[in-house]
Write an enzyme that holds these catalytic residues in place. Structure first.
Site, mmCIF file in Angstrom:
data_model
loop_
_atom_site.group_PDB
_atom_site.id
_atom_site.type_symbol
_atom_site.label_atom_id
_atom_site.label_comp_id
_atom_site.label_asym_id
_atom_site.label_seq_id
_atom_site.Cartn_x
_atom_site.Cartn_y
_atom_site.Cartn_z
ATOM 1 N N ASP A 99 -10.326 19.291 -6.155
ATOM 2 C CA ASP A 99 -9.787 19.813 -4.900
ATOM 3 C C ASP A 99 -8.265 19.910 -4.840
ATOM 4 O OD1 ASP A 99 -8.982 17.199 -4.855
ATOM 5 O OD2 ASP A 99 -10.526 16.544 -3.456
ATOM 6 N N GLU A 121 -17.540 18.735 -9.934
ATOM 7 C CA GLU A 121 -17.416 17.878 -8.748
ATOM 8 C C GLU A 121 -17.431 18.733 -7.472
ATOM 9 O OE1 GLU A 121 -15.067 14.038 -9.212
ATOM 10 O OE2 GLU A 121 -14.115 14.879 -7.435
ATOM 11 N N GLU A 135 -6.669 18.875 0.540
ATOM 12 C CA GLU A 135 -7.789 18.903 -0.402
ATOM 13 C C GLU A 135 -9.087 19.438 0.207
ATOM 14 O OE1 GLU A 135 -5.676 16.393 -0.033
ATOM 15 O OE2 GLU A 135 -4.760 16.096 -1.989
ATOM 16 N N HIS A 207 -1.406 7.107 -2.314
ATOM 17 C CA HIS A 207 -0.667 8.351 -2.551
ATOM 18 C C HIS A 207 -1.005 9.517 -1.618
ATOM 19 C CE1 HIS A 207 -4.344 9.561 -4.687
ATOM 20 N NE2 HIS A 207 -3.946 10.789 -4.445
ATOM 21 N N ARG A 209 -1.222 12.484 0.754
ATOM 22 C CA ARG A 209 -0.178 13.221 1.459
ATOM 23 C C ARG A 209 -0.197 12.959 2.965
ATOM 24 N NH1 ARG A 209 2.710 18.106 -0.618
ATOM 25 N NH2 ARG A 209 2.178 17.750 -2.776
ATOM 26 N N HIS A 240 2.544 5.279 -7.523
ATOM 27 C CA HIS A 240 2.528 6.725 -7.778
ATOM 28 C C HIS A 240 3.974 7.214 -7.879
ATOM 29 C CE1 HIS A 240 1.923 11.019 -7.092
ATOM 30 N NE2 HIS A 240 0.624 10.857 -7.211
HETATM 31 C C1 UD1 Z 1 -1.852 15.611 -6.180
HETATM 32 C C2 UD1 Z 1 -3.010 16.350 -5.486
HETATM 33 C C3 UD1 Z 1 -3.985 15.345 -4.880
HETATM 34 C C4 UD1 Z 1 -4.416 14.304 -5.895
HETATM 35 C C5 UD1 Z 1 -3.192 13.685 -6.540
HETATM 36 C C6 UD1 Z 1 -3.621 12.750 -7.630
HETATM 37 C C7 UD1 Z 1 -2.553 18.493 -4.378
HETATM 38 C C8 UD1 Z 1 -2.137 19.153 -3.128
HETATM 39 N N1 UD1 Z 1 -2.505 17.151 -4.373
HETATM 40 O O1 UD1 Z 1 -1.139 14.928 -5.164
HETATM 41 O O2 UD1 Z 1 -5.126 16.040 -4.427
HETATM 42 O O3 UD1 Z 1 -5.147 13.319 -5.223
HETATM 43 O O4 UD1 Z 1 -2.378 14.709 -7.120
HETATM 44 O O5 UD1 Z 1 -2.614 11.849 -7.980
HETATM 45 O O6 UD1 Z 1 -2.901 19.144 -5.330
HETATM 46 N N2 UD1 Z 1 5.215 13.076 -9.791
HETATM 47 C C9 UD1 Z 1 5.890 12.703 -10.936
HETATM 48 N N3 UD1 Z 1 5.177 12.599 -12.088
HETATM 49 C C10 UD1 Z 1 3.845 12.860 -12.158
HETATM 50 C C11 UD1 Z 1 3.164 13.229 -10.990
HETATM 51 C C12 UD1 Z 1 3.864 13.343 -9.811
HETATM 52 O O7 UD1 Z 1 7.085 12.468 -10.928
HETATM 53 O O8 UD1 Z 1 3.252 12.752 -13.247
HETATM 54 C C13 UD1 Z 1 5.980 13.170 -8.511
HETATM 55 C C14 UD1 Z 1 6.832 14.443 -8.414
HETATM 56 O O9 UD1 Z 1 8.013 14.139 -7.752
HETATM 57 C C15 UD1 Z 1 5.941 15.329 -7.515
HETATM 58 C C16 UD1 Z 1 5.299 14.308 -6.587
HETATM 59 O O10 UD1 Z 1 5.055 13.184 -7.418
HETATM 60 O O11 UD1 Z 1 6.724 16.272 -6.825
HETATM 61 C C17 UD1 Z 1 4.042 14.734 -5.908
HETATM 62 O O12 UD1 Z 1 3.124 15.322 -6.823
HETATM 63 P P1 UD1 Z 1 2.044 16.413 -6.275
HETATM 64 O O13 UD1 Z 1 1.187 16.847 -7.414
HETATM 65 O O14 UD1 Z 1 2.732 17.469 -5.508
HETATM 66 O O15 UD1 Z 1 1.224 15.582 -5.222
HETATM 67 P P2 UD1 Z 1 0.298 14.317 -5.379
HETATM 68 O O16 UD1 Z 1 0.501 13.480 -4.170
HETATM 69 O O17 UD1 Z 1 0.446 13.739 -6.724
HETATM 70 N N1 UDP Z 2 -5.655 5.672 -12.608
HETATM 71 C C1 UDP Z 2 -4.902 5.426 -13.745
HETATM 72 N N2 UDP Z 2 -3.857 4.541 -13.664
HETATM 73 C C2 UDP Z 2 -3.542 3.891 -12.526
HETATM 74 C C3 UDP Z 2 -4.315 4.152 -11.368
HETATM 75 C C4 UDP Z 2 -5.354 5.059 -11.440
HETATM 76 O O1 UDP Z 2 -5.175 5.987 -14.802
HETATM 77 O O2 UDP Z 2 -2.581 3.119 -12.542
HETATM 78 C C5 UDP Z 2 -6.724 6.692 -12.696
HETATM 79 C C6 UDP Z 2 -8.079 6.215 -12.283
HETATM 80 O O3 UDP Z 2 -8.817 5.869 -13.419
HETATM 81 C C7 UDP Z 2 -8.712 7.398 -11.562
HETATM 82 C C8 UDP Z 2 -7.566 8.360 -11.312
HETATM 83 O O4 UDP Z 2 -6.401 7.724 -11.798
HETATM 84 O O5 UDP Z 2 -9.665 8.039 -12.380
HETATM 85 C C9 UDP Z 2 -7.411 8.661 -9.859
HETATM 86 O O6 UDP Z 2 -6.256 9.420 -9.681
HETATM 87 P P1 UDP Z 2 -5.445 9.463 -8.342
HETATM 88 O O7 UDP Z 2 -5.682 8.221 -7.556
HETATM 89 O O8 UDP Z 2 -4.044 9.799 -8.726
HETATM 90 O O9 UDP Z 2 -6.021 10.764 -7.623
HETATM 91 P P2 UDP Z 2 -7.316 11.049 -6.709
HETATM 92 O O10 UDP Z 2 -8.512 10.562 -7.429
HETATM 93 O O11 UDP Z 2 -7.080 10.388 -5.403
HETATM 94 O O12 UDP Z 2 -7.297 12.520 -6.556
#
Ligand code: UD1
Ligand code: UDP
Length: 392
Positions: A99, A121, A135, A207, A209, A240
């Site tokens: 999602d 999924e 999402e 994490h 939003r 995160h």
């Molecule tokens: C995204 C997804 C969310 C998912 C989550 C998993 C959308 C709208 N949101 O949210 O559904 O649950 O990923 O974690 O698609 N960043 C880093 N390094 C990384 C990843 C993120 O620095 O490897 C930082 C960056 O500043 C980035 C911010 O995190 O701008 C947010 O990342 P983003 O993918 O926009 O949103 P998530 O909250 O991670």
């Molecule tokens: N996870 C990881 N390291 C961590 C915390 C979580 O690898 O320190 C993995 C976990 O196994 C799970 C996935 O991250 O499968 C979940 O991702 P996240 O919580 O970022 O996103 P969401 O599932 O909420 O979309």
């Protein structure tokens, strides 16, 4: 027969955890399938951690991540990048997961190119457009766009029924259970376990939003109160990398002796640490799916969930983000042994670890190939109005 060109597209950590096992399974079927992998890299470091664990090397990497990126910025870069790739590669099927904004954009861009879409999924719903945001809307829209829907559970199947989807539905289980085959070790140690030194561990992840800021502050306050009250308790918080969360986490917990802020664990570390947890407090989707398999009682700091299976098996409690409520629920599980015991039983609502195999067999079936392993399918049958291919 011509090989089916399947392009798997993803961008974030959770998509990677649950799609890498499918990619490895697609590669096992290379007599029939030409498998291509494209990452948008909506996440960078967290995505690369997972790719490394599964040794998946993408054919394409859009490298779109920016610090504090907006959804609009991601949209522009992903649509532009995928358009070029689709025009060159012309895949028969685009495979997406879950999602995220990447999931929706890949599906929609594929649809505009008349490419079939397979959704792993499928069928998870809260039916609340604002929660989780964005999402819920992403997954509903992907439900409209997809030609193949791989549903993890019967509950997800019922949701597709409510939307009158009747074709291309396969009940496969959740690929999270496939990931364990690659990640779990018989013996495992990690410096954080030495640091915890036998004290009860709460793993915290946060994490979402829609909870950034005020709601996370309330949860963090509750955590601080409880840790200050129970001396045999420690909290480990893989933070995160979103700067908004990082700043808040450090503001609340930085100097605390029994709250450890760490970089995200890689998925091998995370899966092998989970059995050592006394409790999990999380708003993660994936972690809600993992907790029951590790018998760890879990408090979900959200108002609703698209994954009610763990709540139904009694492993998870939905507690919201209000400070007193989060505090009271943690307190209850630390002091009420009966309640704790009830939540720490083993359950696995997400299947038997064969979901990836079933997804690949479903793809072959959909494109008119003989199914190699018919024993993993029961014959198609009607559930309500939907013709579903059920799996053993
Ligand atoms: C995204 C997804 C969310 C998912 C989550 C998993 C959308 C709208 N949101 O949210 O559904 O649950 O990923 O974690 O698609 N960043 C880093 N390094 C990384 C990843 C993120 O620095 O490897 C930082 C960056 O500043 C980035 C911010 O995190 O701008 C947010 O990342 P983003 O993918 O926009 O949103 P998530 O909250 O991670
Ligand atoms: N996870 C990881 N390291 C961590 C915390 C979580 O690898 O320190 C993995 C976990 O196994 C799970 C996935 O991250 O499968 C979940 O991702 P996240 O919580 O970022 O996103 P969401 O599932 O909420 O979309």
């Amino acid at each position: 027969m011509k090989k089916i060109k399947v392009m798997t597209i993803f961008g974030t950590r959770p998509e990677a955890v649950k799609l890498c096992p499918v990619i490895l399974e697609l590669e096992k079927n290379q007599d029939y399938i030409d498998s291509k992998v494209c990452v948008t890299a909506q996440h960078r470091d967290m995505l690369d951690q997972v790719l490394e664990v599964f040794r998946v090397n993408p054919d394409y990497d859009l490298d779109v991540m920016k610090e504090r990126q907006t959804l609009n910025e991601i949209t522009m870069s992903v649509v532009r990048g995928l358009t070029e790739i689709f025009e060159n590669e012309k895949p028969d099927l685009v495979l997406v997961h879950g999602d995220t904004i990447t999931t929706f954009l890949a599906s929609y861009t594929a649809f505009l190119h008349q490419i079939k879409v397979g959704h792993v999924e499928a069928g998870l719903r809260t039916f609340n457009k604002q929660s989780p945001y964005p999402e819920e809307v992403n997954r509903q829209l992907v439900g409209v766009l997809a030609d193949l829907h791989f549903v993890p559970t019967e509950w997800a199947l019922e949701n597709l029924g409510k939307e009158n989807r009747t074709e291309g539905i396969y009940l496969t289980g959740n690929t999270v259970a496939c990931a364990y085959q690659y990640t779990l070790k018989e013996k495992y140690n990690h410096p954080v376990l030495e640091w915890a030194d036998g004290r009860k561990i709460i793993f915290l992840t946060a994490h979402r939003r829609e909870s950034l800021g005020r709601q996370h502050s309330q949860v963090f306050r509750a955590i601080k109160r409880i840790v200050d009250e129970f001396e045999d308790l420690v909290v480990i918080f893989p933070v995160h990398p979103n700067p908004v969360i990082k700043e808040l986490a450090f503001e609340f917990f930085n100097e605390h002796l029994r709250i450890k802020l760490v970089e995200p664990f890689d998925v091998i570390q995370w899966h092998n640490l989970l059995p050592h947890a006394h409790l999990i407090v999380t708003d993660s989707g994936g972690v809600q799916e993992e907790a029951p398999s590790f018998k760890v009682p879990t408090l979900v700091i959200r108002e609703n969930t698209e994954r009610p299976e763990g709540v139904m098996t009694g492993n998870l409690r939905l507690v919201g983000t209000e400070e007193d409520n989060v505090y009271a629920n943690i307190y209850d599980l630390l002091t009420n042994q009966e309640a704790y015991k009830k939540m720490s039983k083993l359950a696995n609502p997400y299947g038997d670890g064969k979901a990836s195999e079933r997804i690949v067999q479903s793809i072959l079936h959909f494109f008119g190939y003989r199914v190699d392993k018919p024993n993993i399918f029961k014959s198609p049958k009607m559930i309500g109005d939907a013709k579903v291919t059920l799996l053993v």
